[in-house]
Every structure is written in structure tokens, then in C-alpha cells.
Write a protein that holds these residues in place. Structure first.
Motif, mmCIF file in Angstrom:
data_model
loop_
_atom_site.group_PDB
_atom_site.id
_atom_site.type_symbol
_atom_site.label_atom_id
_atom_site.label_comp_id
_atom_site.label_asym_id
_atom_site.label_seq_id
_atom_site.Cartn_x
_atom_site.Cartn_y
_atom_site.Cartn_z
ATOM 1 N N GLY A 16 -98.243 42.094 35.148
ATOM 2 C CA GLY A 16 -99.320 41.144 35.385
ATOM 3 C C GLY A 16 -98.838 39.849 36.018
ATOM 4 O O GLY A 16 -97.652 39.703 36.360
ATOM 5 N N SER A 17 -99.779 38.915 36.161
ATOM 6 C CA SER A 17 -99.490 37.643 36.820
ATOM 7 C C SER A 17 -99.994 36.475 35.992
ATOM 8 O O SER A 17 -100.959 36.600 35.234
ATOM 9 C CB SER A 17 -100.175 37.596 38.197
ATOM 10 O OG SER A 17 -99.696 38.607 39.048
ATOM 11 N N LEU A 18 -99.319 35.360 36.162
ATOM 12 C CA LEU A 18 -99.740 34.089 35.594
ATOM 13 C C LEU A 18 -99.410 32.995 36.592
ATOM 14 O O LEU A 18 -98.476 33.134 37.388
ATOM 15 C CB LEU A 18 -99.021 33.781 34.277
ATOM 16 C CG LEU A 18 -99.471 34.494 33.007
ATOM 17 C CD1 LEU A 18 -98.526 34.135 31.864
ATOM 18 C CD2 LEU A 18 -100.900 34.139 32.651
ATOM 19 N N ARG A 19 -100.166 31.896 36.516
ATOM 20 C CA ARG A 19 -99.879 30.743 37.353
ATOM 21 C C ARG A 19 -99.738 29.527 36.456
ATOM 22 O O ARG A 19 -100.679 29.151 35.753
ATOM 23 C CB ARG A 19 -100.995 30.517 38.360
ATOM 24 C CG ARG A 19 -100.670 29.453 39.394
ATOM 25 C CD ARG A 19 -101.900 29.060 40.161
ATOM 26 N NE ARG A 19 -101.595 28.324 41.375
ATOM 27 C CZ ARG A 19 -102.424 27.438 41.920
ATOM 28 N NH1 ARG A 19 -103.603 27.198 41.365
ATOM 29 N NH2 ARG A 19 -102.087 26.811 43.025
ATOM 30 N N LEU A 20 -98.572 28.928 36.493
ATOM 31 C CA LEU A 20 -98.323 27.697 35.745
ATOM 32 C C LEU A 20 -98.583 26.494 36.639
ATOM 33 O O LEU A 20 -98.306 26.527 37.840
ATOM 34 C CB LEU A 20 -96.885 27.650 35.240
ATOM 35 C CG LEU A 20 -96.400 28.818 34.389
ATOM 36 C CD1 LEU A 20 -94.964 28.555 33.921
ATOM 37 C CD2 LEU A 20 -97.315 29.051 33.213
ATOM 38 N N SER A 21 -99.113 25.437 36.028
ATOM 39 C CA SER A 21 -99.339 24.178 36.738
ATOM 40 C C SER A 21 -98.715 23.049 35.944
ATOM 41 O O SER A 21 -98.671 23.092 34.714
ATOM 42 C CB SER A 21 -100.836 23.904 36.899
ATOM 43 O OG SER A 21 -101.473 24.909 37.628
#
Length: 116
Positions: A16-21
């Protein structure tokens, strides 16, 4: 007062994918680089990815081709797009800012867990 506020961590399945900010506020100095580190309890914090003021990027070998770091200079925000996540990517991820004056700033950390 400088604050680094991270968001985007969580639980995701392998592949899967995640986006950190990470948004940096209270910045009154020139930023030399922004980046992400990760740390497992009991182990040394390790560099994941960094983007330097001119736009150059560096990645840990373990994440090359899967993670992408980017930056919005107007918002003093750095992002980490994480794709094809693996269980070994499970860690606490920390945002880091390095000033031209040589000072380090760290976020509070955000947990990323990759598990089925």
C-alpha cells in the motif's frame, strides 16, 4: 518558536501507500534542507530522504524507487510519498529541518505501520 507538525502516518497493508506531510511554522531563518528520518526503539535514527534547498534529493538505498520526497517552499512543507510499502518500513517517522545557520529541528514523530 519553530514547530514541525507531521501528519499522514497510520496503518497500511503491504504494497500500500501513505503520504506524510510536515509543515514548518515559525521559520524566520533560511532552510538548508528538509527531510525525513525513521527510528525503531533501541536503534539509531536513520535518514530516509532529504531535499536540499536547490532541489537535489537523497534517499536511503532501502527506499529508492518506492519513496518520493517533495517540498512546497511557499508553505514550508515537505512531503514523503511512500509506495509499495513493506513490513520493514514500519517505524516512527520524524520530520527534520536543517537551517543555513546549522541548527537542527525535529518533529514529534508519526507512526507508520505496515501489516496485514
Amino acid at each position: 518558536q519553530v514547530q514541525l507538525v507531521e501528519s499522514g502516518g497510520g496503518l497500511v497493508q503491504p504494497g500500500g501507500s501513505l503520504r506524510l506531510s510536515c509543515e514548518a511554522s515559525g521559520i524566520i531563518f533560511t532552510i538548508r534542507s528538509m527531510g525525513w528520518y525513521r527510528q525503531t526503539p533501541g536503534k539509531q535514527r536513520e535518514l530516509v530522504a532529504v531535499i536540499i534547498r536547490g532541489g537535489d534529493t537523497r534517499y536511503a538505498d532501502s527506499v529508492k524507487g518506492r519513496f518520493t520526497i517533495s517540498r512546497d517552499n511557499a508553505k514550508n512543507t515537505v512531503y514523503l510519498q511512500m509506495n509499495s510499502l513493506k513490513p520493514e518500513d514500519t517505524d516512527v517517522y520524524y520530520c527534520h529541518v536543517y537551517s543555513v545557520g546549522g541548527t537542527d529541528y525535529w518533529g514529534q514523530g508519526t507512526q507508520v505501520t505496515v501489516s496485514s
